[in-house]
Scaffold this motif. Structure first.
Motif, PDB file in Angstrom:
ATOM      1  N   GLN B  41      18.771  -4.745  -0.520  1.00  0.00           N
ATOM      2  CA  GLN B  41      17.987  -4.595  -1.682  1.00  0.00           C
ATOM      3  C   GLN B  41      16.538  -4.928  -1.755  1.00  0.00           C
ATOM      4  OE1 GLN B  41      19.410  -2.350  -3.888  1.00  0.00           O
ATOM      5  NE2 GLN B  41      21.074  -2.207  -2.305  1.00  0.00           N
ATOM      6  N   GLY B  42      16.175  -6.074  -1.110  1.00  0.00           N
ATOM      7  CA  GLY B  42      14.690  -6.583  -1.194  1.00  0.00           C
ATOM      8  C   GLY B  42      14.932  -7.563  -2.307  1.00  0.00           C
ATOM      9  N   LEU B  43      13.720  -7.552  -2.860  1.00  0.00           N
ATOM     10  CA  LEU B  43      13.302  -8.439  -3.767  1.00  0.00           C
ATOM     11  C   LEU B  43      13.608  -7.737  -5.364  1.00  0.00           C
ATOM     12  CD1 LEU B  43      10.492 -10.555  -2.618  1.00  0.00           C
ATOM     13  CD2 LEU B  43      12.226 -11.701  -4.013  1.00  0.00           C
ATOM     14  N   GLU B  44      14.733  -8.341  -6.078  1.00  0.00           N
ATOM     15  CA  GLU B  44      15.016  -7.555  -7.172  1.00  0.00           C
ATOM     16  C   GLU B  44      14.785  -8.665  -8.519  1.00  0.00           C
ATOM     17  OE1 GLU B  44      18.633  -5.124  -7.024  1.00  0.00           O
ATOM     18  OE2 GLU B  44      18.952  -7.065  -5.924  1.00  0.00           O
ATOM     19  N   PHE B  45      13.905  -8.116  -9.388  1.00  0.00           N
ATOM     20  CA  PHE B  45      14.023  -8.835 -10.677  1.00  0.00           C
ATOM     21  C   PHE B  45      15.335  -9.012 -11.497  1.00  0.00           C
ATOM     22  CE2 PHE B  45      12.785 -10.355 -14.871  1.00  0.00           C
ATOM     23  CZ  PHE B  45      13.065  -9.446 -15.949  1.00  0.00           C
ATOM     24  N   LEU B  46      15.666 -10.358 -11.929  1.00  0.00           N
ATOM     25  CA  LEU B  46      16.950 -10.314 -12.527  1.00  0.00           C
ATOM     26  C   LEU B  46      16.661 -10.733 -13.901  1.00  0.00           C
ATOM     27  CD1 LEU B  46      18.481 -12.759 -10.326  1.00  0.00           C
ATOM     28  CD2 LEU B  46      19.246 -10.335 -10.564  1.00  0.00           C
ATOM     29  N   ILE B  47      15.918 -11.541 -14.579  1.00  0.00           N
ATOM     30  CA  ILE B  47      15.770 -12.099 -15.780  1.00  0.00           C
ATOM     31  C   ILE B  47      14.199 -12.949 -16.145  1.00  0.00           C
ATOM     32  CG2 ILE B  47      17.087 -14.107 -15.629  1.00  0.00           C
ATOM     33  CD1 ILE B  47      18.222 -13.609 -18.479  1.00  0.00           C
ATOM     34  N   TYR B  48      13.830 -12.927 -17.382  1.00  0.00           N
ATOM     35  CA  TYR B  48      12.699 -13.660 -17.543  1.00  0.00           C
ATOM     36  C   TYR B  48      12.690 -14.136 -18.818  1.00  0.00           C
ATOM     37  CZ  TYR B  48       8.767 -11.342 -19.767  1.00  0.00           C
ATOM     38  OH  TYR B  48       8.053 -10.889 -20.766  1.00  0.00           O
ATOM     39  N   PHE B  49      12.220 -15.494 -19.052  1.00  0.00           N
ATOM     40  CA  PHE B  49      11.609 -16.111 -20.124  1.00  0.00           C
ATOM     41  C   PHE B  49      10.474 -16.351 -20.487  1.00  0.00           C
ATOM     42  CE2 PHE B  49      16.327 -17.347 -20.773  1.00  0.00           C
ATOM     43  CZ  PHE B  49      16.549 -17.342 -19.491  1.00  0.00           C
ATOM     44  N   GLN B  50       9.756 -16.103 -21.804  1.00  0.00           N
ATOM     45  CA  GLN B  50       8.494 -16.593 -22.106  1.00  0.00           C
ATOM     46  C   GLN B  50       8.583 -17.390 -23.534  1.00  0.00           C
ATOM     47  OE1 GLN B  50       5.515 -16.384 -21.158  1.00  0.00           O
ATOM     48  NE2 GLN B  50       4.888 -17.174 -23.125  1.00  0.00           N
ATOM     49  N   GLY B  51       8.242 -18.565 -23.257  1.00  0.00           N
ATOM     50  CA  GLY B  51       8.080 -19.395 -24.426  1.00  0.00           C
ATOM     51  C   GLY B  51       9.516 -19.337 -25.357  1.00  0.00           C
ATOM     52  N   ASN B  52       9.483 -19.228 -26.317  1.00  0.00           N
ATOM     53  CA  ASN B  52      10.520 -19.065 -27.399  1.00  0.00           C
ATOM     54  C   ASN B  52      11.166 -17.809 -27.776  1.00  0.00           C
ATOM     55  OD1 ASN B  52      10.530 -21.983 -27.639  1.00  0.00           O
ATOM     56  ND2 ASN B  52       8.799 -21.787 -29.225  1.00  0.00           N
ATOM     57  N   SER B  53      10.493 -16.681 -26.980  1.00  0.00           N
ATOM     58  CA  SER B  53      11.133 -15.400 -27.120  1.00  0.00           C
ATOM     59  C   SER B  53      12.523 -14.927 -26.640  1.00  0.00           C
ATOM     60  CB  SER B  53       9.718 -14.520 -26.626  1.00  0.00           C
ATOM     61  OG  SER B  53       8.673 -14.764 -27.199  1.00  0.00           O
ATOM     62  N   ALA B  54      12.938 -14.022 -27.140  1.00  0.00           N
ATOM     63  CA  ALA B  54      14.257 -13.538 -26.366  1.00  0.00           C
ATOM     64  C   ALA B  54      14.062 -13.333 -24.809  1.00  0.00           C
ATOM     65  CB  ALA B  54      14.898 -12.497 -27.182  1.00  0.00           C
ATOM     66  N   PRO B  55      14.733 -13.525 -24.005  1.00  0.00           N
ATOM     67  CA  PRO B  55      14.850 -13.114 -22.557  1.00  0.00           C
ATOM     68  C   PRO B  55      14.805 -11.926 -22.195  1.00  0.00           C
ATOM     69  CG  PRO B  55      16.796 -14.230 -23.087  1.00  0.00           C
ATOM     70  CD  PRO B  55      16.226 -14.525 -24.262  1.00  0.00           C
TER      71      PRO B  55
END
Lengths: 114, 115
Positions: B41-55
């Protein structure tokens, strides 16, 4: 949705020869573009990035890339490669803002032959 | 300065077990990402967090995957009831959160092998 195509999965090249690694992207909006390098058993290291402005971008280790909007390409070049350039190279695209996930191509394995 | 660190560097587990992977981002970076690198599959995005925002969880492949980020710093990716197809290198990245740049700094990864 954005996507990236790296046209060559493997590129063998002799030491001190020039090399071009090809990258094409698809996006309905403007983009940020990146090239990362991954040495064996290591994480990704940024080579260079295009955000805006000059379409010719210079990076580390003598690499450069040119953004071509009409051809939706961002090919990576180096005029003379070294053995130490042997690695996996990834082209990536993102929306033109901070803090958005990168969409990666499948990678190109550059093998430099002595 | 210190870069992104991940632990463990290698994890071997048996199918059906739960695993936790840890990421320590660069100090001061507000954004943190998890990606998965696998042969097919190569490189896949899973999840990200930004500050206090919902992921942004849009890349998680199934509900067996979850992640949290405590205190806006360290993050843990948890995979429950591991399957053989979960075998991959899990990469963490962080970025300073600047509006006009999206440069992400990657850790060395955790190689997960599910037997």
């Amino acid at each position: 949705a954005q996507s990236v195509t790296q046209l060559d999965s493997q590129v063998p090249v002799f030491e001190e020869a020039p090399v071009e690694l090809r990258c094409n992207y698809s996006s309905s909006v403007s983009v940020y573009l990146f090239w990362y390098v991954q040495y064996p058993n290591q994480g990704l290291q940024l080579l260079l990035k295009y955000l805006s402005g000059s379409t010719l971008v210079k990076g580390i280790n003598g690499f450069e890339a040119e953004f071509n909007k009409s051809q939706t390409s961002f090919h990576l070049r180096k005029p003379s490669v070294h053995i130490s350039d042997t690695a996996e190279y990834f082209c990536a695209v993102s929306a033109p803002s901070g803090n958005t996930p990168l969409v990666f191509g499948k990678g190109t394995r550059l093998s430099v032959i002595a | 300065g210190a870069g992104v660190s991940q632990s463990p560097s290698n994890k071997v587990t048996e199918k059906g077990k739960d695993v936790e992977l840890r990421c320590d981002p660069i100090s001061g970076h507000t954004a943190l990402y998890w990606y998965r690198q696998s042969l097919g599959q190569g490189l896949e995005f899973l999840i990200y967090f930004q500050g206090n925002s919902a992921p942004d969880k849009s890349g998680l492949p199934s509900d067996r995957f979850s992640a949290e980020r405590t205190g806006g710093s360290v993050s843990t990716l948890t995979i429950q009831r591991t399957q053989q197809e979960d075998s991959a290198v899990y990469l963490c990245a962080s970025s300073p959160g600047l509006a006009r740049s999206n440069e992400q700094f990657f850790g060395p990864g955790t190689r997960l092998t599910v037997l």
